[in-house]
Design an enzyme around this catalytic site. Sequence first.
Site, PDB file in Angstrom:
ATOM      1  N   LYS B  97     -21.440   8.196  33.951  1.00 52.54           N
ATOM      2  CA  LYS B  97     -21.417  10.535  34.848  1.00 52.54           C
ATOM      3  C   LYS B  97     -21.574  10.161  35.828  1.00 52.54           C
ATOM      4  O   LYS B  97     -20.920  11.009  36.998  1.00 52.54           O
ATOM      5  CB  LYS B  97     -22.000  10.873  33.986  1.00 52.54           C
ATOM      6  CG  LYS B  97     -21.304  10.277  32.160  1.00 52.54           C
ATOM      7  CD  LYS B  97     -20.306  11.583  32.129  1.00 52.54           C
ATOM      8  CE  LYS B  97     -19.934  11.401  30.714  1.00 52.54           C
ATOM      9  NZ  LYS B  97     -18.626  11.480  30.217  1.00 52.54           N
ATOM     10  N   GLU B 119     -20.856  21.187  31.697  1.00 49.04           N
ATOM     11  CA  GLU B 119     -20.662  20.852  30.256  1.00 49.04           C
ATOM     12  C   GLU B 119     -21.942  19.736  30.853  1.00 49.04           C
ATOM     13  O   GLU B 119     -21.583  19.359  31.844  1.00 49.04           O
ATOM     14  CB  GLU B 119     -20.229  21.127  30.046  1.00 49.04           C
ATOM     15  CG  GLU B 119     -19.112  20.158  29.307  1.00 49.04           C
ATOM     16  CD  GLU B 119     -18.487  19.582  31.052  1.00 49.04           C
ATOM     17  OE1 GLU B 119     -18.693  20.466  31.787  1.00 49.04           O
ATOM     18  OE2 GLU B 119     -17.780  18.153  30.747  1.00 49.04           O
ATOM     19  N   SER B 387     -21.315   2.087  27.992  1.00 52.34           N
ATOM     20  CA  SER B 387     -21.275   3.056  29.500  1.00 52.34           C
ATOM     21  C   SER B 387     -22.685   4.496  30.017  1.00 52.34           C
ATOM     22  O   SER B 387     -22.394   4.436  31.024  1.00 52.34           O
ATOM     23  CB  SER B 387     -20.101   4.057  28.526  1.00 52.34           C
ATOM     24  OG  SER B 387     -20.755   4.751  27.041  1.00 52.34           O
TER      25      SER B 387
END
Lengths: 262, 420
Positions: B97, B119, B387
């Site tokens: 991210k 969010e 991830s």
Amino acid sequence: MNGSIEEVFAKKKRLKIMTHVVAGYPDLETSQNLILAMAEAGADMIEVQIPFTDPLADGPTIMAANHKALQNGLTPKLCLKMIEEIRDEVKLPLLFMTYANLAYTLGLERFVSESAACGVSGLIIPDLPFDERGYDDYYFWLKECNLVGIQVLSAGLSLSRLKKILKRAEGFIYITLRVGVTGARNGMEIKSVDFIDRVKAYTDLPLAAGFGISSVEQITNLIGKVDMAVVGSHLINLFNSGGKENVQNFIKETNQAIEQVS
Amino acid sequence: MEQKRKKRSKTAGENRYFGDYGGRYVPEMLVPALEELSGAYFHYRESQEFQNELEHLRKNYAGRPTPLYFAENLTRLGRGCKIYLKLESLCQTGAHKINNALGQALLARKMGKTCLVAETGAGQHGLATAAVAARFGLKSRIFMGEVDIKRQYPNVFFMKTMGAEIVPVRDGTKTLKDAVNAALKYWIEHLEDTHYLLGSAVGPFPYPLMVRDFQSVIGREVKAQLRAYENRLPDVLVACVGGGSNSIGLFYPFLEDKNVKLYGVEAGGLGPGQGENARRLGENPRKGIVQGYKSYFILDDEGQVQPTHSISAGLDYAGLGPELAYLHDAGRICFDQVTDVEALTAFKTLCQTEGIIPALESAHAVAYALKIAVEFSGRQIMVVNISGRGDKDLFVAAKELDGEGWLRFLKEEANGERIN
């Protein structure tokens, strides 16, 4: 049959009122009665929202009403039927307001033609902008079914985009008094007042203004600026605290105040 | 030829669609802000200075390039192809991210914005946003579903510590989808000073394209690393798919390499029942227009968005990124699923075989990799995207895998019996 949108704006009254109802809130029958009660109390036009799980343009009050209506099992079909049942009784134009996904899922042709068949005069779909795919189809079916597609515009819109939108606009232009979601607030933004003047300079269509209206005074302040005030969340709040009589009283008081100022 | 290419790159910036998917289905009042964002993004995308600044931050702040690690033990367990792991879990803040958060925060600063709103589902995107906000001296406000706040407390704590304001979302399903709605609505009301740092490759244009660009660093690195280690392209890529930012980031640089098979793994949750999973591409995939974009969503017959479930908050989302929807239809990416139980098992397996703690999201990819490895030969190469790291899943995983010990620990903590 309902009166047409043009007839409403041809009336002598200096400022018209469009009220808002979430179909199925708090339940189907009550929302149906509320439409009749609003018409009786002196609303000039009524916007009926078909509830959606993710109402992007709506603030907490209308969103909660959407969710409650869905919990009660409201579907677009039931909503259409509810309007069909009272369309002869209500002598003023009704509009459906909803989000693109419900129209897209049913199919744009079916959504528009079934709306027309149940007796509404126009549609408001805020998340289907004129330059996205599907809009041309939507516009075609509106013409085909003799309905108007109402555009909701806000301050910040570029002039070139405004001109393009106005080419397709019909019925009236709905201007938001704030850049934000729906909900009862106080006052209106200066930039929105400027924006109203700007739109006026480029169109002869009547103008409506809403978002954030929560008092009679806010509405009378719109006299001379626009042709119609739109009240939504505030009416839901009034309904929640005192039922349909409370809503009717507000409409009556507003109309009296408009008379007096005029 | 040169001219032709130039023309194409210009129109690519203006096309808001991936095939029939994507678009910018938002109320008119959001259009100016999205146009401003598109304009700024396409301008800075071409700016060498911007790219250099981003590259510097990737290297020195985010910790890139992340390792491409040959997982020997996992390979043995899979009894098929060689398995490499792309360890995005080793990024600053523990997940991919940060790649997108850095890019967008840099862009927001160039645009003169002073606040970031975001969010978050698993909390990894919220954490990355909080981190870049702290780094750039911006305010941050993170919308998070109440259900997710409960299951991802460690990230909530760290976001707060970094100075972010956490806003619990109690609407609808109280998860990622509703956090996106709430963040969008907040943004509509604060367009002037606020940038909406959307964390996945979803939402209205230009987000799906911009997020994909910022995440493509994953695939570019894999390509270069594998060339260095094996002097060839991989045969198979596997990634989990929530909205789809880690998967499109890994896949995108390989789209033209037609021999590279791409697998996206959706959350199979508890099973096929309604509300039990987050499969957008299950038995009867439905198309819709939700949250500003056209794609596949989990909808009922009328078009109402349905509740989802996954053990991993990051995959617990009703929509699929529009570019992935397009690549699904084009047959370029195969989508399949992994259940909660299979993901938990894979979580444990990767801990035990390689000493690597994957996020429960990434554990879905690991589980699927182990399922299909046997279909490939020992000379073939698979890359699995890890991830994120699994530290954040302590509360979920410990309850499932170490029920008694975990409960005892919690009780002792609550009673203040532990000795510090």
